[in-house]
Design an enzyme around this catalytic site. Structure first.
Site, PDB file in Angstrom:
ATOM      1  N   ASN A   9       0.997  -1.092  -0.073  1.00 48.87           N
ATOM      2  CA  ASN A   9      -0.056   0.238  -0.266  1.00 48.87           C
ATOM      3  C   ASN A   9       0.660   1.620   0.487  1.00 48.87           C
ATOM      4  OD1 ASN A   9      -2.080   2.254   0.565  1.00 48.87           O
ATOM      5  ND2 ASN A   9      -2.517   1.338   2.470  1.00 48.87           N
ATOM      6  N   LYS A  11       0.208   4.354  -0.430  1.00 53.35           N
ATOM      7  CA  LYS A  11      -0.763   4.648   1.025  1.00 53.35           C
ATOM      8  C   LYS A  11      -0.016   6.380  -0.364  1.00 53.35           C
ATOM      9  CE  LYS A  11      -0.088   3.225   4.869  1.00 53.35           C
ATOM     10  NZ  LYS A  11      -0.425   3.044   6.786  1.00 53.35           N
ATOM     11  N   HIS A  94      -9.942   1.138   4.535  1.00 53.74           N
ATOM     12  CA  HIS A  94      -8.037   1.479   5.245  1.00 53.74           C
ATOM     13  C   HIS A  94      -8.396   2.399   6.797  1.00 53.74           C
ATOM     14  CE1 HIS A  94      -4.658   2.351   6.911  1.00 53.74           C
ATOM     15  NE2 HIS A  94      -4.102   1.402   6.029  1.00 53.74           N
ATOM     16  N   GLU A  96      -7.226   4.110   7.642  1.00 51.44           N
ATOM     17  CA  GLU A  96      -6.829   6.522   7.552  1.00 51.44           C
ATOM     18  C   GLU A  96      -8.094   6.490   6.332  1.00 51.44           C
ATOM     19  OE1 GLU A  96      -2.486   5.008   5.837  1.00 51.44           O
ATOM     20  OE2 GLU A  96      -2.402   4.533   7.502  1.00 51.44           O
ATOM     21  N   GLU A 166      -6.203  -4.875   9.998  1.00 56.25           N
ATOM     22  CA  GLU A 166      -4.754  -3.896  10.467  1.00 56.25           C
ATOM     23  C   GLU A 166      -4.407  -3.637  11.064  1.00 56.25           C
ATOM     24  OE1 GLU A 166      -2.082  -2.655   6.311  1.00 56.25           O
ATOM     25  OE2 GLU A 166      -4.636  -1.612   6.862  1.00 56.25           O
ATOM     26  N   GLY A 172       2.154   2.096  11.027  1.00 59.39           N
ATOM     27  CA  GLY A 172       3.142   3.033  10.771  1.00 59.39           C
ATOM     28  C   GLY A 172       3.862   3.590  11.622  1.00 59.39           C
ATOM     29  N   SER A 212       2.951  -1.322  10.349  1.00 64.12           N
ATOM     30  CA  SER A 212       4.830  -2.979  10.319  1.00 64.12           C
ATOM     31  C   SER A 212       4.853  -4.029   9.901  1.00 64.12           C
ATOM     32  CB  SER A 212       5.101  -2.420  12.171  1.00 64.12           C
ATOM     33  OG  SER A 212       4.660  -1.124  12.440  1.00 64.12           O
TER      34      SER A 212
HETATM   35  P1  13P Z   1       3.176   0.378   8.097  1.00 66.05           P
HETATM   36  O1  13P Z   1       3.471  -1.003   7.202  1.00 66.05           O
HETATM   37  O2  13P Z   1       4.041   1.420   6.967  1.00 66.05           O
HETATM   38  O3  13P Z   1       3.303  -0.424   9.415  1.00 66.05           O
HETATM   39  O4  13P Z   1       1.686   0.423   7.344  1.00 66.05           O
HETATM   40  C1  13P Z   1       0.710  -0.687   7.089  1.00 66.05           C
HETATM   41  C2  13P Z   1      -0.098  -0.275   6.488  1.00 66.05           C
HETATM   42  O5  13P Z   1      -1.244   1.291   7.037  1.00 66.05           O
HETATM   43  C3  13P Z   1      -0.779  -1.303   4.815  1.00 66.05           C
HETATM   44  O6  13P Z   1      -1.859  -0.428   4.664  1.00 66.05           O
END
Ligand code: 13P
Length: 250
Positions: A9, A11, A94, A96, A166, A172, A212
């Site tokens: 992803n 982002k 997601h 976010e 997740e 992150g 992560s």
């Molecule tokens: P990270 O791998 O940067 O923690 O992000 C995970 C994520 O949100 C994947 O959609």
């Protein structure tokens, strides 16, 4: 047999030249038999990345879409637009998008339906915030997310879904769920899918872990019996790290 899936992803990262360089670098990656690799690419780069990867086994996903087929929705992107570009999947729900753009279970149910109607694969994300984990409410929280958006599907539709667990506290942050925490939740998700849709759909459902994921922890996470790969954020932006994570799915 269910498939292992390693999905990146990206982002809201990369400029066009960087996105092209990353996709090109991944073309030479050896993908283990039984693993699907999917790149979750910003809308503006999708057409280019699809063309770059079409001779490879790499698949391409959008990170969001609108539920309507078209109309007066300034700035939005519809499923027919995405299918016309030739992508394979859409990441939906997601955390976010849930937190920053107010996406709830019912809106996501509409998006899941729209993506399935377009013949694309929804990668449906779920996961609890830290406060819920600390209160040990994570299973009920995730069950509400899944039942609220997926339990209205037919068996035929559900058979096409990929789920990504997740936990928000691991996204992150550098804090990864332990293999046991991931396995416990993935097993709980498969159990709730089994109760609603039966053994065959539950056993064939790919459930990805996200939060992560790194080359150093991917192998142990992916070797858990109910962890069928990962949805990778930060580490998917570096070709070498993402390649190592793909290799860990063997
Ligand atoms: P990270 O791998 O940067 O923690 O992000 C995970 C994520 O949100 C994947 O959609």
């Amino acid at each position: 047999m269910r498939r292992k899936v390693v999905a990146g992803n990206w982002k809201m990262n990369k400029r066009l030249d960087e996105a092209v360089a990353l996709a090109e670098a991944l073309l030479t990656v050896e993908v283990p038999a039984g693993t699907d690799v999917i790149l979750g690419v910003p809308h503006v780069f999708l057409d280019r990345v699809v063309k770059l990867t079409e001779a490879s086994s790499i698949m391409v996903a959008a990170q969001n879409c609108h539920a309507a087929d078209g109309g007066a929705y300034t700035g939005e992107v519809s499923v027919p637009m995405l299918t016309s570009v030739g992508i394979d999947a859409v990441i939906l729900g997601h955390s976010e998008r849930r937190a920053q753009f107010g996406e709830d279970e019912s809106l996501l149910a509409d998006k899941v339906n729209a993506v399935l109607a377009g013949g694309l694969t929804p990668i449906f994300c779920c996961g609890e915030p830290l406060s819920v984990r600390e209160a040990e409410g994570q299973n009920a929280f995730v069950e509400a997310q899944i039942s609220g958006s997926l339990f209205g599907l037919t068996d035929e539709q559900m058979a096409k879904i990929i789920v990504a667990y997740e936990p928000i506290w691991a996204i992150g942050t550098g804090v990864t769920a332990s293999p046991e925490q991931a396995q416990d939740m993935h097993h709980a998700i498969r159990t709730m899918i089994r109760a609603r849709f039966g053994d065959q759909i539950a056993d064939n459902l790919s459930i990805l872990y996200g939060g992560s994921v790194k080359p150093a922890n991917a192998g142990e996470l992916f070797s858990q019996p109910d962890v069928d790969g990962g949805l990778v954020g930060g580490a998917s932006l570096k070709a070498q790290d993402f390649s190592d994570i793909i290799a860990a799915s063997a």
